[in-house]
Design an enzyme around this catalytic site. Structure first.
Site, mmCIF file in Angstrom:
data_model
loop_
_atom_site.group_PDB
_atom_site.id
_atom_site.type_symbol
_atom_site.label_atom_id
_atom_site.label_comp_id
_atom_site.label_asym_id
_atom_site.label_seq_id
_atom_site.Cartn_x
_atom_site.Cartn_y
_atom_site.Cartn_z
ATOM 1 N N ASP A 139 -34.390 -64.741 -79.147
ATOM 2 C CA ASP A 139 -34.847 -63.728 -80.090
ATOM 3 C C ASP A 139 -35.126 -64.425 -81.423
ATOM 4 O O ASP A 139 -34.269 -65.144 -81.930
ATOM 5 C CB ASP A 139 -33.733 -62.677 -80.251
ATOM 6 C CG ASP A 139 -34.254 -61.435 -80.937
ATOM 7 O OD1 ASP A 139 -34.760 -61.554 -82.077
ATOM 8 O OD2 ASP A 139 -34.174 -60.356 -80.326
ATOM 9 N N SER A 153 -52.702 -57.050 -89.242
ATOM 10 C CA SER A 153 -53.477 -55.978 -88.615
ATOM 11 C C SER A 153 -54.391 -55.324 -89.629
ATOM 12 O O SER A 153 -54.064 -55.237 -90.826
ATOM 13 C CB SER A 153 -52.497 -54.943 -88.063
ATOM 14 O OG SER A 153 -53.167 -53.735 -87.791
ATOM 15 N N ALA A 154 -55.501 -54.797 -89.142
ATOM 16 C CA ALA A 154 -56.426 -54.067 -90.013
ATOM 17 C C ALA A 154 -55.769 -52.825 -90.606
ATOM 18 O O ALA A 154 -56.273 -52.263 -91.578
ATOM 19 C CB ALA A 154 -57.658 -53.658 -89.209
ATOM 20 N N TYR A 199 -44.511 -49.455 -88.875
ATOM 21 C CA TYR A 199 -45.134 -50.642 -88.268
ATOM 22 C C TYR A 199 -46.117 -51.281 -89.253
ATOM 23 O O TYR A 199 -46.070 -52.490 -89.512
ATOM 24 C CB TYR A 199 -45.861 -50.258 -86.961
ATOM 25 C CG TYR A 199 -46.797 -51.354 -86.487
ATOM 26 C CD1 TYR A 199 -46.303 -52.522 -85.932
ATOM 27 C CD2 TYR A 199 -48.188 -51.235 -86.645
ATOM 28 C CE1 TYR A 199 -47.154 -53.543 -85.530
ATOM 29 C CE2 TYR A 199 -49.045 -52.252 -86.250
ATOM 30 C CZ TYR A 199 -48.523 -53.402 -85.692
ATOM 31 O OH TYR A 199 -49.371 -54.414 -85.313
ATOM 32 N N LYS A 236 -46.248 -55.116 -91.482
ATOM 33 C CA LYS A 236 -47.340 -56.099 -91.570
ATOM 34 C C LYS A 236 -47.649 -56.396 -93.038
ATOM 35 O O LYS A 236 -47.813 -57.549 -93.438
ATOM 36 C CB LYS A 236 -48.590 -55.596 -90.843
ATOM 37 C CG LYS A 236 -48.416 -55.479 -89.342
ATOM 38 C CD LYS A 236 -48.099 -56.834 -88.715
ATOM 39 C CE LYS A 236 -47.786 -56.760 -87.245
ATOM 40 N NZ LYS A 236 -47.252 -57.995 -86.683
ATOM 41 N N TYR A 257 -56.068 -58.495 -87.335
ATOM 42 C CA TYR A 257 -56.786 -58.162 -86.096
ATOM 43 C C TYR A 257 -57.330 -56.753 -86.187
ATOM 44 O O TYR A 257 -56.683 -55.857 -86.703
ATOM 45 C CB TYR A 257 -55.869 -58.169 -84.878
ATOM 46 C CG TYR A 257 -54.985 -59.361 -84.686
ATOM 47 C CD1 TYR A 257 -55.285 -60.612 -85.208
ATOM 48 C CD2 TYR A 257 -53.815 -59.233 -83.944
ATOM 49 C CE1 TYR A 257 -54.458 -61.687 -84.994
ATOM 50 C CE2 TYR A 257 -52.970 -60.301 -83.729
ATOM 51 C CZ TYR A 257 -53.293 -61.527 -84.266
ATOM 52 O OH TYR A 257 -52.442 -62.585 -84.042
HETATM 53 P P1 NAD Z 1 -47.005 -57.792 -77.211
HETATM 54 O O1 NAD Z 1 -45.910 -56.793 -77.309
HETATM 55 O O2 NAD Z 1 -47.760 -57.875 -75.936
HETATM 56 O O3 NAD Z 1 -46.433 -59.244 -77.555
HETATM 57 C C1 NAD Z 1 -45.380 -59.457 -78.461
HETATM 58 C C2 NAD Z 1 -44.378 -60.371 -77.776
HETATM 59 O O4 NAD Z 1 -43.312 -60.639 -78.685
HETATM 60 C C3 NAD Z 1 -43.758 -59.756 -76.529
HETATM 61 O O5 NAD Z 1 -43.844 -60.686 -75.475
HETATM 62 C C4 NAD Z 1 -42.284 -59.500 -76.914
HETATM 63 O O6 NAD Z 1 -41.434 -59.662 -75.805
HETATM 64 C C5 NAD Z 1 -42.077 -60.542 -77.990
HETATM 65 N N1 NAD Z 1 -41.074 -60.210 -79.010
HETATM 66 C C6 NAD Z 1 -40.974 -59.086 -79.768
HETATM 67 N N2 NAD Z 1 -39.930 -59.185 -80.617
HETATM 68 C C7 NAD Z 1 -39.370 -60.404 -80.397
HETATM 69 C C8 NAD Z 1 -38.267 -61.094 -80.958
HETATM 70 N N3 NAD Z 1 -37.508 -60.549 -81.920
HETATM 71 N N4 NAD Z 1 -37.977 -62.325 -80.498
HETATM 72 C C9 NAD Z 1 -38.721 -62.898 -79.522
HETATM 73 N N5 NAD Z 1 -39.780 -62.300 -78.953
HETATM 74 C C10 NAD Z 1 -40.088 -61.057 -79.381
HETATM 75 O O7 NAD Z 1 -47.982 -57.524 -78.438
HETATM 76 P P2 NAD Z 1 -49.437 -58.128 -78.741
HETATM 77 O O8 NAD Z 1 -50.420 -57.037 -78.563
HETATM 78 O O9 NAD Z 1 -49.608 -59.406 -78.042
HETATM 79 O O10 NAD Z 1 -49.293 -58.357 -80.306
HETATM 80 C C11 NAD Z 1 -48.919 -59.625 -80.848
HETATM 81 C C12 NAD Z 1 -48.812 -59.483 -82.347
HETATM 82 O O11 NAD Z 1 -50.060 -59.025 -82.868
HETATM 83 C C13 NAD Z 1 -47.770 -58.467 -82.804
HETATM 84 O O12 NAD Z 1 -47.142 -58.954 -83.966
HETATM 85 C C14 NAD Z 1 -48.602 -57.241 -83.128
HETATM 86 O O13 NAD Z 1 -47.992 -56.427 -84.099
HETATM 87 C C15 NAD Z 1 -49.871 -57.878 -83.669
HETATM 88 N N6 NAD Z 1 -51.063 -57.012 -83.557
HETATM 89 C C16 NAD Z 1 -51.400 -56.498 -82.339
HETATM 90 C C17 NAD Z 1 -52.500 -55.656 -82.237
HETATM 91 C C18 NAD Z 1 -52.882 -55.043 -80.910
HETATM 92 O O14 NAD Z 1 -53.665 -54.081 -80.894
HETATM 93 N N7 NAD Z 1 -52.423 -55.536 -79.789
HETATM 94 C C19 NAD Z 1 -53.266 -55.349 -83.382
HETATM 95 C C20 NAD Z 1 -52.894 -55.912 -84.601
HETATM 96 C C21 NAD Z 1 -51.781 -56.752 -84.678
#
Ligand code: NAD
Ligand code: UDP
Length: 330
Positions: A58, A124-125, A148, A152, A176
């Protein structure tokens, strides 16, 4: 470079690992598997021919993360790990603030301690709030409508302050837009637990018959057909953007939109999905979803100018690859 990828088994992280490996970087993945599956590691091996180093830890646990900095030579960090469900963040604010902010602070603290000077952050946007599109990096940020989004915005501020106070610590804040699609192999993709909140994974589950029908949230916005407009970006384009961001990181604080610069409505996406994949997606128009903005798309010019990065994949690629992953994985 040796790159520590937090959240590297998640949706965007796993695709970025593929691109980093293809560009000859060594990847060390840390993930606590809270929103991903260990099988992704095998899929990454299958796609890239190499098995990345992996530690199930973690990233809020400073002692465990410090062990990684002690056992691996790290040149840069790409920090994806985070909780990301907007609705859940409203009912569990403390979990979101704790996980998303402590992880950013632990990692930046250890970067300073071990002289790691490159840090790329998943923003994030949503930090733009409700401002007219195209959204540009220099726009003032607005208060977001949920915890959330606040995590960010606050993480961006923490990293900016840390970079300004420490000359050798450079950051790239990547905002993103709407990542969708999957790796063209269909082996990895977006695999949310439970009922999806986002449009594309919902559409794929409806097309597969796992969910009955899509609710389109409102058709009375001032948009091309009344439905909400977003900037959908293929996750492999996004992955390539991360490779450029870390390879071309300039000193100080760098902010980039990662989007296509093109707005697509909900119905445009649904119709493209049906046409390209030859499947039906039954839908009905329902009330607007609270908190939604009508239109959100990027001005993607800065990333092109400074990083030489531009999204290349089309809406057809996005809907085809999203469907391929759904079919392969159910
Ligand atoms: P996701 O949930 O698929 O991936 C995040 C990963 O982080 C997961 O595998 C989870 O197990 C791991 N994780 C979470 N907390 C953790 C911790 N404390 N220690 C270790 N591992 C941990 O999400 P994603 O869609 O791949 O997003 C990745 C990043 O991009 C995130 O920070 C998300 O907020 C950001 N983001 C995503 C989007 C979207 O639409 N998917 C848009 C803007 C920003
Ligand atoms: N949307 C929809 N039905 C759904 C999910 C989303 O009509 O089941 C719409 C939503 O109102 C927005 C667009 O699809 O206009 C993208 O929503 P998503 O949650 O994927 O992304 P975000 O709103 O966070 O940009």
């Amino acid at each position: 470079m040796n790159i520590l990828v937090t959240g590297g088994l998640g949706f965007i992280g796993s695709h970025t690992v593929v691109e980093l490996t293809a560009n000859n970087h060594e990847v060390i993945i840390v993930d606590n598997l809270s929103n991903s599956k260990i099988e992704v590691l095998d899929k990454l091996h299958q796609i890239t021919g190499r098995r990345p180093a992996f530690h199930q830890i973690d990233v809020t646990d400073e002692t465990q993360v410090e062990d990684i900095f002690l056992t691996h030579k790290i040149d840069g960090v790409i920090h994806f790990a985070g909780l990301k469900a907007v609705g859940e963040s409203v009912s569990k604010p403390l979990e979101y603030y704790y996980n998303n902010l402590v992880s950013t602070m632990v990692l930046s603290k250890l970067c300073l301690k071990y002289d790691v000077g490159k840090f790329v952050f998943s923003s994030s946007a949503t930090v733009y709030g409700d401002q007219p599109s195209p959204l540009k990096e220099e726009m003032a940020l607005q208060k977001t409508t949920n915890p959330y989004g606040e995590t960010k915005a606050i993480s961006e501020r923490i990293l900016t302050d840390v970079s300004q106070a420490n000359e050798g610590f450079s950051v790239s804040l990547l905002r993103y837009f709407n990542p969708v699609g999957a790796h063209e192999s269909g082996l990895i993709g977006e695999d949310p637990h439970g009922i999806p909140n986002n449009l594309m994974p919902f559409v794929t589950k409806v097309a597969k018959g796992k969910l009955e029908g899509l609710s389109v949230f409102g058709n009375d916005y001032e948009t091309v057909d009344g439905t909400g407009v977003r900037d959908y970006i293929h996750v492999m384009d996004l992955a390539e953007g991360h490779v450029k961001a870390i390879e071309k990181l300039s000193s100080g604080v760098n902010i980039y939109n990662l989007g296509t610069g093109r707005g697509i409505s909900v119905l445009e996406l649904v119709k493209a999905f049906m046409q390209v994949n030859h499947v039906e997606v039954p839908y009905e128009i329902v009330e607007r979803r609270p908190g939604d903005v009508a239109i959100c798309f990027a001005d993607a010019g800065k990333a092109e100018e400074e990083l030489g990065w531009k999204a290349k994949r089309s809406l057809e690629d996005m809907v085809r690859d999203a469907w391929k992953f759904e079919v392969n994985n159910s």
